[in-house]
Design a protein around this motif. Structure first.
Motif, short mmCIF file in Angstrom:
data_model
loop_
_atom_site.label_atom_id
_atom_site.label_comp_id
_atom_site.label_asym_id
_atom_site.label_seq_id
_atom_site.Cartn_x
_atom_site.Cartn_y
_atom_site.Cartn_z
N GLU A 27 -1.59 44.63 -1.94
CA GLU A 27 -0.77 44.06 -0.38
C GLU A 27 0.59 45.01 -0.63
OE1 GLU A 27 -2.88 39.81 0.82
OE2 GLU A 27 -0.68 40.59 0.17
N ARG A 31 -0.29 42.75 3.25
CA ARG A 31 -1.42 43.36 4.40
C ARG A 31 -1.71 44.79 2.56
NH1 ARG A 31 0.10 44.99 10.45
NH2 ARG A 31 0.56 42.98 11.02
N GLU A 35 -5.49 48.04 5.07
CA GLU A 35 -5.46 47.50 6.17
C GLU A 35 -4.32 49.29 6.86
OE1 GLU A 35 -3.37 43.34 8.93
OE2 GLU A 35 -4.63 43.64 7.12
N TYR A 36 -3.22 49.31 6.23
CA TYR A 36 -2.51 50.07 7.30
C TYR A 36 -3.33 51.87 6.95
CZ TYR A 36 1.51 47.63 5.68
OH TYR A 36 2.54 46.53 5.40
N GLN A 68 -11.78 46.72 12.62
CA GLN A 68 -10.17 46.93 12.09
C GLN A 68 -9.63 47.85 13.11
OE1 GLN A 68 -9.25 44.14 10.00
NE2 GLN A 68 -6.88 45.67 10.74
N PRO A 240 4.86 44.42 8.70
CA PRO A 240 4.40 43.32 9.71
C PRO A 240 6.10 42.18 9.30
CG PRO A 240 3.92 42.99 7.41
CD PRO A 240 4.08 44.26 7.72
#
Length: 748
Positions: A27, A31, A35-36, A68, A240
């Motif tokens: 992460e 995150r 995901e990035y 996603q 975020p």
């Protein structure tokens, strides 16, 4: 448009953080890295992606599901490594138009839209996205022609080979036609295999030099830096949370105490609590639900989700996985990493570069240097099987080995120490540190010349010296064996004596004793073996299996000099997995041999003509029948060649036939982890078990004696043993008692 995301990385260099999660799932500011990547692809028009997975694939699939960031996701699982290009080849039927290949474990804001335009303008079969770097030796590098075409590749050059600072980012834009050059099966890499093949075939490969941010998260340092690059805006991806001021992101649900100090850049996740008097930052990241107690100080540090940082604890340049607990007064310094579910005891200290594996407990007041992989860290049992084992200098640094040398000198009294090493430069360096520590503490040193462990045991027994140490190289690591009287492993009492000397420290001697000339013992050792060799038929065939070539060559010399015809098999077993019995059998039949020897580190096994491997308790049972007035069981158990010769003599050269004539009672075993801190309470519980009685350190069933429970002296384990029953019945009993022991541990 479609993309292929290479997300199968194991992240070996990032261990212990990647022991229980794949590298793309690490992460950044709460995150996963992946995901990035997906959000970035979506922003540049990618609407469908194929993720290639291998290591812990379910972690990725469970988190991301089928969609996603507006991208439809498909998963391609690799049963075995196929290489960066080989895994993309498996998707050839789905890739019928220009597509992007990108790593799922790097952080980047590269302008993919502009890179795609460049690719089309240059009519390239493949385009490599490049980035200028300061240390090109860490990457593949490229040179470009004046029209932007790739002229030359070099994968991870040395500094003398560096010809460019343009690094290959692992981001490619490809035409489907390039997949035709990839073989349908086997390992195949983009940089090493496909791109040179494309150039040979006359295809155009362009290089797009990006001005954007790119970080290959390949080390703990890179991982920590990437957090703050996001916070400080060096990477242009959105982050975020709620930004209270530049570089400071605090989630709305976080609670900050009245006089707590929050210094940017820092990130504080959802539902975190920072108590009054605590200091967070500069350069700090707290995952969701983490707690920082009064007086704690967190700087240049990443703490994952649900971490608890105790009162007055100090964290400097550290990385903590999820659910770590740092107790009051603990200190964790630069480069230290503790994986998820670890407990760092009160007032303990993790020195720079320390590593703590998932779920491990560092006891209060401990001082950790190197790595903690097994059991709990406590000062009760510093040695395992009479030895110290390290996979590298990070686990057992030279200064710590030096201290052990001083402790060895203190324990030896006025007698000389016998020191030896075998296997390579790493073993020599560790032995040098050990010898330096012993000399500085005033010990006399008797070195041995290129002696392995059996030769060291023989020499120390022959010299009549009560204490010594042997350093053996094991892969990239090493093991230090402490040897006591008669060449045996040191006793429990001597282990405590060494430990006590290590704790209190040793005063340096005023005068250094000269080191005696190194003693060559190979010929003397061979003469010992020749006491058995005259009974052997000249040219008798034997087979030796060993993955270490130096040890294999030594065994060959010994056996050849004793009149055998040895067949040497350089077959290195995989980690915790023996050489397949079929391999044994084939080699034994080829050599027409009735007995063979498997050497692995300081352990060994004997092999029968049909490929049966005798090790552990089966080997011990065999050797019990080989004991004589000359050879004790301890000597035979500690020396594979000696055991081979003795068993050859009493079996007539046919081990399988001997075993058939002397059948063994079947035995089944299982080990149950039991932390040292729970050992006393567990044994007290065993004392109260019905139908079990203590006998020679074990608890044995009183009904028929077929079940025994044995707390190990040198490992945080309790061993369960079942004798004389069928495999099915034995496994049922082992499962029943394992469950009972684990439930008892939980209750405590």
């Amino acid at each position: 448009m479609k993309a292929v995301i290479l997300a199968g990385g194991e992240g070996v260099r990032l261990r212990p953080l990647t022991c229980e999660r794949p590298k793309p799932m690490l992460e950044l500011l709460g995150r996963p890295v992946l995901e990035y990547t997906l959000a970035h692809l979506s922003a540049h028009g990618i609407d469908e992606a194929y993720l290639t997975l291998q290591y812990l694939p379910q972690k990725v699939m469970e988190y991301f599901g089928r969609e996603q960031a507006g991208i439809r996701l498909h998963y391609a699982l690799e049963e075995s490594p196929l290489g960066t290009a080989g895994c993309v080849k498996q998707l050839e039927e789905q890739l019928k138009e220009t597509f992007v290949v990108i790593s799922g474990d790097a952080l980047t804001d590269v302008d993919l839209t502009d890179a795609l335009r460049w690719h089309r303008d240059h009519k390239a079969a493949a385009t490599l996205v490049l980035s200028k770097v300061d240390a090109p030796v860490e990457y593949g590098i490229v040179t470009l022609s004046s029209d932007g075409m790739v002229e030359r590749f070099q994968e991870k050059p040395s500094w003398s080979e560096v010809f460019s600072n343009l690094a290959n980012t692992g981001i490619y834009i490809l035409e489907p036609s390039v997949l035709e050059l990839i073989p349908p099966q086997g390992f195949f890499d983009f940089s090493k295999d496909l791109f040179p093949k494309l150039m040979e075939a006359g295809n155009r490969i362009s290089g797009y030099v990006s001005q954007g941010y790119w970080c290959d998260i390949g080390s703990h340092e890179d991982y920590l830096s990437a957090q703050f690059d996001l916070l400080e805006g060096r990477c242009g991806l959105p982050i975020p949370g709620y930004q209270t001021r530049p570089g400071v992101v605090i989630a709305p649900s976080a609670v900050i105490g009245g006089d707590a100090q929050i210094k940017g850049p820092c990130f504080i996740g959802e539902r975190c609590q920072v108590m009054p008097g605590a200091v967070v930052g500069p350069r700090a990241v707290l995952g969701d639900n983490s707690y920082v107690d009064r007086g704690a100080s967190v700087k240049n540090t990443l703490a994952g989700r649900n971490c608890h940082l105790g009162r007055q604890s100090q964290l400097r340049g550290a990385i903590l996985g999820d659910r770590c607990r740092v107790k009051a007064g603990a200190e964790i310094y630069e480069g230290s990493v503790a994986a998820e579910d670890t407990v760092i005891g009160a007032f303990s200290r993790l020195s720079p570069g320390a590593r703590v594996w998932p779920g491990k407990r560092v006891e209060d007041f401990s001082h950790i240097q190197g790595a903690v992989r097994w059991g709990s860290v406590t000062q009760i049992h510093p040695l395992t099987e009479g030895s110290l084992c390290a996979e590298g200098w990070d686990e057992l640094p030279p200064e710590r080995i030096f201290a052990w040398g001083g402790a060895l000198a203190a324990a030896s009294g006025s007698r000389a120490l016998v020191l030896s090493d075998f296997g390579g430069e790493r073993a020599q360096a560790a032995r040098a540190a050990l010898q330096a520590g012993a000399r500085c503490a005033g010990a006399q040193i008797q070195p041995l010349l290129q002696a392995n462990l059996p030769m060291h045991r023989f020499a120390q027994r022959a010299l009549g010296l009560p204490l010594g140490a042997h350093v053996a190289q094991e892969g990239e690591g090493f093991r230090i064996h402490f040897i006591g009287p008669q060449g045996r492993d040191i006793s429990r009492e001597m282990a405590r004596k060494l430990d006590n000397a290590l704790k209190r420290g040793v005063e340096p001697a005023r005068k250094l004793e000269p080191v005696a000339p190194a003693l060559a013992v190979e010929a003397l050792y061979r003469s010992q073996l020749q006491q058995l060799a005259p009974r052997v038929e000249q040219g008798a065939p034997v087979v030796v299996f060993c993955g270490d070539r130096a040890t294999l060559a030594w065994a060959g010399r010994m056996l050849d000099g004793l009149g055998f015809t040895p067949t040497l098999v350089d077959k290195a077993p995989e980690a915790e997995r023996p050489v397949p019995s079929g391999e044994y059998r084939a080699r034994m039949l080829d050599a027409n041999a009735g007995i063979g020897l498997r050497l692995e580190g300081f352990r060994f096994g004997l092999v029968g003509a049909q490929g049966t491997l005798y090790q552990g308790w089966k080997l011990e049972k065999l050797l019990e029948s080989a004991v004589s007035e000359t050879w004790t069981l301890h000597q035979l158990k500690e020396d594979g060649l000696l055991a081979l010769l003795r068993m050859y003599h009493i079996s007539g050269g046919d081990l399988d036939q001997f075993v058939a004539a002397h059948p063994m009672e079947e035995r089944w075993e299982r080990a149950v982890p039991c932390p040292w801190t729970d050992r006393g309470r567990m044994v007290a519980q065993l004392e109260r078990w019905q139908n079990f009685a203590r006998a020679d350190g074990s608890f044995v069933s009183q009904s028929d004696g077929r079940v025994s429970i044995t707390p190990q002296d040198d490992l945080p384990l309790i061993r369960l043993t079942v004798r004389g029953l069928s495999q099915e019945t034995a496994q049922e009993l082992l499962g029943e008692y394992e469950k009972k022991l684990l439930e008892q541990l939980k209750e405590q």
